[in-house]
Design a protein around this motif. Structure first.
Motif, PDB file in Angstrom:
ATOM      1  N   PHE A  44       0.839  -1.202   0.000  1.00 48.75           N
ATOM      2  CA  PHE A  44       0.000   0.000   0.000  1.00 48.75           C
ATOM      3  C   PHE A  44       0.873   1.250   0.000  1.00 48.75           C
ATOM      4  CE2 PHE A  44      -2.641   3.312   1.829  1.00 48.75           C
ATOM      5  CZ  PHE A  44      -3.856   3.122   1.207  1.00 48.75           C
ATOM      6  N   ALA A  45       1.909   1.238   0.809  1.00 52.61           N
ATOM      7  CA  ALA A  45       2.799   2.402   0.870  1.00 52.61           C
ATOM      8  C   ALA A  45       3.458   2.649  -0.476  1.00 52.61           C
ATOM      9  CB  ALA A  45       3.853   2.192   1.952  1.00 52.61           C
ATOM     10  N   ALA A  46       3.950   1.592  -1.109  1.00 53.35           N
ATOM     11  CA  ALA A  46       4.612   1.745  -2.402  1.00 53.35           C
ATOM     12  C   ALA A  46       3.669   2.287  -3.461  1.00 53.35           C
ATOM     13  CB  ALA A  46       5.185   0.398  -2.843  1.00 53.35           C
ATOM     14  N   ALA A  47       2.391   1.901  -3.372  1.00 55.69           N
ATOM     15  CA  ALA A  47       1.405   2.350  -4.362  1.00 55.69           C
ATOM     16  C   ALA A  47       0.996   3.803  -4.167  1.00 55.69           C
ATOM     17  CB  ALA A  47       0.171   1.452  -4.293  1.00 55.69           C
ATOM     18  N   HIS A  48       1.334   4.351  -2.995  1.00 56.98           N
ATOM     19  CA  HIS A  48       0.896   5.719  -2.700  1.00 56.98           C
ATOM     20  C   HIS A  48       2.062   6.623  -2.296  1.00 56.98           C
ATOM     21  CE1 HIS A  48      -3.378   4.715  -3.024  1.00 56.98           C
ATOM     22  NE2 HIS A  48      -3.073   3.582  -2.432  1.00 56.98           N
ATOM     23  N   GLY A  49       3.215   6.389  -2.913  1.00 57.09           N
ATOM     24  CA  GLY A  49       4.323   7.324  -2.779  1.00 57.09           C
ATOM     25  C   GLY A  49       5.212   7.145  -1.579  1.00 57.09           C
ATOM     26  N   GLY A  50       4.989   6.111  -0.789  1.00 50.54           N
ATOM     27  CA  GLY A  50       5.806   5.911   0.403  1.00 50.54           C
ATOM     28  C   GLY A  50       7.112   5.200   0.103  1.00 50.54           C
ATOM     29  N   VAL A  51       8.074   5.370   0.995  1.00 53.95           N
ATOM     30  CA  VAL A  51       9.358   4.680   0.902  1.00 53.95           C
ATOM     31  C   VAL A  51       9.570   3.916   2.203  1.00 53.95           C
ATOM     32  CG1 VAL A  51      11.848   4.925   0.634  1.00 53.95           C
ATOM     33  CG2 VAL A  51      10.309   6.463  -0.605  1.00 53.95           C
ATOM     34  N   TRP A  52       9.575   2.581   2.109  1.00 57.62           N
ATOM     35  CA  TRP A  52       9.667   1.736   3.313  1.00 57.62           C
ATOM     36  C   TRP A  52      11.040   1.886   3.953  1.00 57.62           C
ATOM     37  CZ3 TRP A  52       5.383  -0.070   5.216  1.00 57.62           C
ATOM     38  CH2 TRP A  52       5.426  -0.991   6.275  1.00 57.62           C
TER      39      TRP A  52
END
Length: 209
Positions: free
Chosen positions: A26-34
């Motif tokens: 979900f984070a990757a799909a919405h601009g997040g960087v793990w």
């Protein structure tokens, strides 16, 4: 001892990896960087807390409300496809419930706790999500709320946990804590040293003496 209070994720269902995969995707799909610390940081957080963390620390470009709704919807889809109940968990809860009042005190949202109880049909009269408390684990709030709803003193409860933050929460509530360490995300050794460690959830009925 008057009651037994179970954590859910990692104790009764093997879901910590599911949560991790769903949040990362979900984070990757919405601009997040793990980040390396994100997984452990969110273990035990309440829904509002981890949703805010994904925005502030991971960089998801949505509001916390949008994050929580999106992640929970994905978790519901995952559970509909397969609810990863741990071997021996259902039998253990039934055996314990025959001897003690039981409850669930979980960081999972109430809707996912309900899915677990509906699928398993377990006799758990009290189930508290930390999303209804002031703070998630390692705060003791959710454990104190579960004990209060059972009508027993926290100090007379056993708590069954798997993660560092969960163990800290139960200890802070003054409970007698039994750990079933999560093999995917092992709890901190210094915290494990403060509790009784079990080999598996199936060992619990014999340990409640």
């Amino acid at each position: 001892m008057d009651a037994v209070i179970f954590d859910l994720d990692g104790v009764l269902i093997d879901s910590e990896q599911v949560w991790d995969e769903v949040r990362q995707s979900f984070a990757a799909a919405h601009g997040g960087v793990w980040t390396d610390e994100a997984t452990r940081a969110m273990q035990g957080m309440s829904t509002p807390e981890w949703a805010a963390y994904l925005v502030s620390d991971v960089g998801v470009r949505l509001t916390p409300d949008e994050v929580s709704a999106g992640v929970i919807a994905e978790m519901q889809k995952a559970y509909a496809a397969h609810l990863p109940v741990l071997p021996g968990a259902v039998e253990t809860v039934r055996a314990v419930a025959a001897r003690f009042p039981v409850a669930i005190a979980s960081s999972a949202p109430a809707v996912l706790i309900k899915v677990f109880l509906d699928v398993t049909g377990l006799p758990v009269p009290v189930a508290v999500s930390s999303e209804s408390c002031a703070a998630g684990k390692p705060s003791p709030d959710v454990y104190l709320a579960a004990a209060a709803q059972l009508g027993v003193a926290a100090e007379s409860c056993y708590a069954v946990e798997d993660s560092t933050n969960g163990l800290k929460a139960a200890l802070a509530a003054g409970m007698t804590v039994l750990a079933v360490p999560n093999p995917h995300f092992p709890p901190a050794a210094d915290v494990l040293a403060q509790v009784r460690v079990l080999g598996s959830i199936a060992d619990l009925p014999g340990a409640l003496t």
